[in-house]
Design a protein around this motif. Structure first.
Motif, PDB file in Angstrom:
ATOM      1  N   MET A   9      10.445  -2.371   4.981  1.00 18.20           N
ATOM      2  CA  MET A   9      10.386  -2.870   6.355  1.00 18.20           C
ATOM      3  C   MET A   9       9.278  -3.917   6.498  1.00 18.20           C
ATOM      4  SD  MET A   9      10.909   0.621   8.593  1.00 18.20           S
ATOM      5  CE  MET A   9      10.420  -0.240  10.086  1.00 18.20           C
ATOM      6  N   PHE A  10       8.147  -3.645   5.870  1.00 19.89           N
ATOM      7  CA  PHE A  10       7.008  -4.566   5.976  1.00 19.89           C
ATOM      8  C   PHE A  10       7.316  -5.892   5.284  1.00 19.89           C
ATOM      9  CE2 PHE A  10       2.973  -6.322   4.483  1.00 19.89           C
ATOM     10  CZ  PHE A  10       2.247  -6.336   5.672  1.00 19.89           C
ATOM     11  N   ILE A  11       7.952  -5.835   4.118  1.00 13.79           N
ATOM     12  CA  ILE A  11       8.309  -7.057   3.396  1.00 13.79           C
ATOM     13  C   ILE A  11       9.276  -7.903   4.228  1.00 13.79           C
ATOM     14  CG2 ILE A  11       9.585  -7.948   1.412  1.00 13.79           C
ATOM     15  CD1 ILE A  11       8.376  -5.698  -0.246  1.00 13.79           C
ATOM     16  N   GLY A  12      10.262  -7.260   4.848  1.00 13.62           N
ATOM     17  CA  GLY A  12      11.214  -7.986   5.679  1.00 13.62           C
ATOM     18  C   GLY A  12      10.535  -8.650   6.867  1.00 13.62           C
ATOM     19  N   PRO A 135      -1.963  -2.272  10.986  1.00 16.59           N
ATOM     20  CA  PRO A 135      -2.084  -0.819  11.238  1.00 16.59           C
ATOM     21  C   PRO A 135      -0.784  -0.142  11.639  1.00 16.59           C
ATOM     22  CG  PRO A 135      -3.929  -1.992  12.214  1.00 16.59           C
ATOM     23  CD  PRO A 135      -2.935  -3.034  11.784  1.00 16.59           C
ATOM     24  N   GLN A 136       0.194  -0.915  12.141  1.00 20.34           N
ATOM     25  CA  GLN A 136       1.463  -0.316  12.542  1.00 20.34           C
ATOM     26  C   GLN A 136       2.216   0.302  11.365  1.00 20.34           C
ATOM     27  OE1 GLN A 136       3.991  -2.701  15.160  1.00 20.34           O
ATOM     28  NE2 GLN A 136       2.254  -4.033  15.613  1.00 20.34           N
ATOM     29  N   PHE A 137       1.890  -0.140  10.154  1.00 18.66           N
ATOM     30  CA  PHE A 137       2.603   0.322   8.965  1.00 18.66           C
ATOM     31  C   PHE A 137       1.774   1.319   8.145  1.00 18.66           C
ATOM     32  CE2 PHE A 137       4.423  -3.703  10.173  1.00 18.66           C
ATOM     33  CZ  PHE A 137       5.787  -3.527   9.993  1.00 18.66           C
ATOM     34  N   THR A 138       0.670   1.772   8.706  1.00 18.48           N
ATOM     35  CA  THR A 138      -0.160   2.751   7.997  1.00 18.48           C
ATOM     36  C   THR A 138       0.145   4.164   8.482  1.00 18.48           C
ATOM     37  OG1 THR A 138      -1.980   2.568   9.608  1.00 18.48           O
ATOM     38  CG2 THR A 138      -2.024   1.068   7.714  1.00 18.48           C
ATOM     39  N   ASN A 139      -0.197   5.113   7.643  1.00 14.02           N
ATOM     40  CA  ASN A 139      -0.006   6.522   7.980  1.00 14.02           C
ATOM     41  C   ASN A 139      -1.194   7.313   7.420  1.00 14.02           C
ATOM     42  OD1 ASN A 139       0.761   9.171   8.370  1.00 14.02           O
ATOM     43  ND2 ASN A 139       2.802   8.939   7.483  1.00 14.02           N
ATOM     44  N   PRO A 140      -2.099   7.787   8.280  1.00 13.96           N
ATOM     45  CA  PRO A 140      -3.287   8.519   7.819  1.00 13.96           C
ATOM     46  C   PRO A 140      -2.953   9.720   6.935  1.00 13.96           C
ATOM     47  CG  PRO A 140      -3.486   7.966  10.144  1.00 13.96           C
ATOM     48  CD  PRO A 140      -2.081   7.630   9.740  1.00 13.96           C
ATOM     49  N   LEU A 142      -0.976   9.795   4.560  1.00 13.29           N
ATOM     50  CA  LEU A 142      -0.695   9.359   3.190  1.00 13.29           C
ATOM     51  C   LEU A 142      -1.957   8.972   2.414  1.00 13.29           C
ATOM     52  CD1 LEU A 142       2.504   7.199   3.847  1.00 13.29           C
ATOM     53  CD2 LEU A 142       2.374   9.567   3.044  1.00 13.29           C
ATOM     54  N   GLY A 143      -3.108   9.130   3.045  1.00 12.10           N
ATOM     55  CA  GLY A 143      -4.346   8.789   2.342  1.00 12.10           C
ATOM     56  C   GLY A 143      -5.175   7.786   3.114  1.00 12.10           C
ATOM     57  N   SER A 144      -6.109   7.148   2.423  1.00 13.75           N
ATOM     58  CA  SER A 144      -7.043   6.218   3.038  1.00 13.75           C
ATOM     59  C   SER A 144      -6.324   5.077   3.760  1.00 13.75           C
ATOM     60  CB  SER A 144      -7.979   5.635   1.975  1.00 13.75           C
ATOM     61  OG  SER A 144      -8.756   4.595   2.510  1.00 13.75           O
ATOM     62  N   VAL A 145      -6.622   4.926   5.046  1.00 19.93           N
ATOM     63  CA  VAL A 145      -6.034   3.837   5.823  1.00 19.93           C
ATOM     64  C   VAL A 145      -6.558   2.496   5.327  1.00 19.93           C
ATOM     65  CG1 VAL A 145      -5.902   2.782   8.116  1.00 19.93           C
ATOM     66  CG2 VAL A 145      -5.635   5.258   7.861  1.00 19.93           C
ATOM     67  N   THR A 146      -7.814   2.465   4.896  1.00 17.68           N
ATOM     68  CA  THR A 146      -8.405   1.222   4.380  1.00 17.68           C
ATOM     69  C   THR A 146      -7.640   0.725   3.156  1.00 17.68           C
ATOM     70  OG1 THR A 146     -10.612   1.839   5.168  1.00 17.68           O
ATOM     71  CG2 THR A 146     -10.492   0.163   3.447  1.00 17.68           C
ATOM     72  N   VAL A 147      -7.325   1.638   2.253  1.00 17.41           N
ATOM     73  CA  VAL A 147      -6.564   1.273   1.053  1.00 17.41           C
ATOM     74  C   VAL A 147      -5.172   0.792   1.447  1.00 17.41           C
ATOM     75  CG1 VAL A 147      -5.517   2.144  -1.066  1.00 17.41           C
ATOM     76  CG2 VAL A 147      -7.837   2.845  -0.444  1.00 17.41           C
ATOM     77  N   GLN A 148      -4.561   1.444   2.423  1.00 17.33           N
ATOM     78  CA  GLN A 148      -3.237   1.028   2.885  1.00 17.33           C
ATOM     79  C   GLN A 148      -3.285  -0.371   3.502  1.00 17.33           C
ATOM     80  OE1 GLN A 148      -0.854   4.082   5.043  1.00 17.33           O
ATOM     81  NE2 GLN A 148      -2.492   5.506   4.508  1.00 17.33           N
ATOM     82  N   ILE A 149      -4.351  -0.656   4.262  1.00 16.66           N
ATOM     83  CA  ILE A 149      -4.513  -1.974   4.872  1.00 16.66           C
ATOM     84  C   ILE A 149      -4.585  -3.052   3.798  1.00 16.66           C
ATOM     85  CG2 ILE A 149      -6.122  -3.471   6.123  1.00 16.66           C
ATOM     86  CD1 ILE A 149      -4.590  -1.720   8.001  1.00 16.66           C
ATOM     87  N   LEU A 152      -1.139  -3.518   2.217  1.00 14.57           N
ATOM     88  CA  LEU A 152      -0.251  -4.278   3.094  1.00 14.57           C
ATOM     89  C   LEU A 152      -0.650  -5.752   3.137  1.00 14.57           C
ATOM     90  CD1 LEU A 152      -0.017  -1.698   6.017  1.00 14.57           C
ATOM     91  CD2 LEU A 152       1.843  -2.344   4.473  1.00 14.57           C
ATOM     92  N   GLY A 153      -1.951  -6.010   3.142  1.00 16.25           N
ATOM     93  CA  GLY A 153      -2.419  -7.391   3.119  1.00 16.25           C
ATOM     94  C   GLY A 153      -1.960  -8.110   1.869  1.00 16.25           C
ATOM     95  N   ALA A 154      -2.021  -7.416   0.723  1.00 14.40           N
ATOM     96  CA  ALA A 154      -1.583  -8.011  -0.537  1.00 14.40           C
ATOM     97  C   ALA A 154      -0.082  -8.302  -0.508  1.00 14.40           C
ATOM     98  CB  ALA A 154      -1.912  -7.075  -1.697  1.00 14.40           C
ATOM     99  N   LEU A 155       0.697  -7.391   0.060  1.00 16.97           N
ATOM    100  CA  LEU A 155       2.144  -7.603   0.179  1.00 16.97           C
ATOM    101  C   LEU A 155       2.444  -8.804   1.074  1.00 16.97           C
ATOM    102  CD1 LEU A 155       3.578  -3.966   0.533  1.00 16.97           C
ATOM    103  CD2 LEU A 155       4.001  -5.577  -1.336  1.00 16.97           C
ATOM    104  N   PHE A 156       1.706  -8.909   2.176  1.00 13.93           N
ATOM    105  CA  PHE A 156       1.910 -10.040   3.081  1.00 13.93           C
ATOM    106  C   PHE A 156       1.609 -11.355   2.373  1.00 13.93           C
ATOM    107  CE2 PHE A 156       1.098 -13.069   6.403  1.00 13.93           C
ATOM    108  CZ  PHE A 156       1.979 -12.715   7.417  1.00 13.93           C
TER     109      PHE A 156
END
Length: 208
Positions: A9-12, A135-140, A142-149, A152-156
């Motif tokens: 979803m995030f990639i799209g 942050p809309q695509f993070t889920n606490p 699933l682990g560290s929100v910072t790592v998820q951010i 997601l930034g790298a994917l973007f």
């Protein structure tokens, strides 16, 4: 660890956002047409590298400063607008030199790369956008929100780089054909200068 459905979803969403008309894609388009595909791709790489700054700002909470402080937001956008006007002046100068048939020394790839980075990080709205979007695509759970951010930034960045690379290739071919026409190079430089000026004015009057 991000879920596969979330990643897809995030990639799209990121790809569609990268395709949307905006300062970055217009910057890549005009530079690729006037300076060639390779220059455009280097600038695209610089623009995407600048996203590291905005991703870090969101992950560390620094983006909140730009959202809450009118002074910080205004100073950064004025600096960015000033830089865009400087690029516009150089484009108009090159157009004038084309008219006089003067030799022009092409910019080094490292300079183009730095230009892309500076263009990106001096737009405070990117940090604010990331603050609202990532942050809309993070889920606490699933682990560290910072790592998820950061993930997601790298994917973007990858999505944006893919789109910008394609734009560079297409615009570069169009620019190469156009520059062979009478006064084509002058027109491309005038076009680039006009776009930079318009982006600078738009940035000056941008509000949070």
């Amino acid at each position: 660890m991000l879920e596969l459905q979330t990643v897809l979803m995030f990639i799209g969403a990121s790809t569609l956002l990268a395709l949307a008309p905006g300062p970055d894609i217009l910057f890549v388009l005009t530079q690729s047409m006037s300076k060639g595909s390779r220059s455009g791709m280097v600038i695209a790489l610089g623009l995407c590298s600048g996203l590291v700054f905005h991703t870090t700002a969101v992950a560390l909470g620094v983006a909140v400063i730009f959202q809450s402080s009118e002074l910080a937001f205004t100073l950064l956008k004025l600096f960015g607008a000033g830089y865009l006007l400087y690029l516009a002046w150089m484009a108009f100068r090159d157009a004038s030199r084309s008219k006089l048939n003067l030799d022009k020394t092409p910019l080094a790839l490292s300079a183009l790369y730095r230009r892309g980075i500076l263009m990106n990080i001096t737009n405070p709205k990117v940090s604010i956008f990331f603050l609202a979007f990532l942050p809309q695509f993070t889920n606490p759970a699933l682990g560290s929100v910072t790592v998820q951010i950061f993930s997601l930034g790298a994917l973007f960045m990858l999505c944006a780089l893919s789109v910008f690379t394609l734009v560079s290739l297409l615009a570069g071919k169009l620019g190469a054909w156009f520059s062979k026409t009478p006064y084509g190079e002058r027109i491309l430089n005038y076009l680039a200068g006009t776009v930079f000026t318009a982006l600078a004015v738009k940035l000056v009057f941008t509000s949070k």
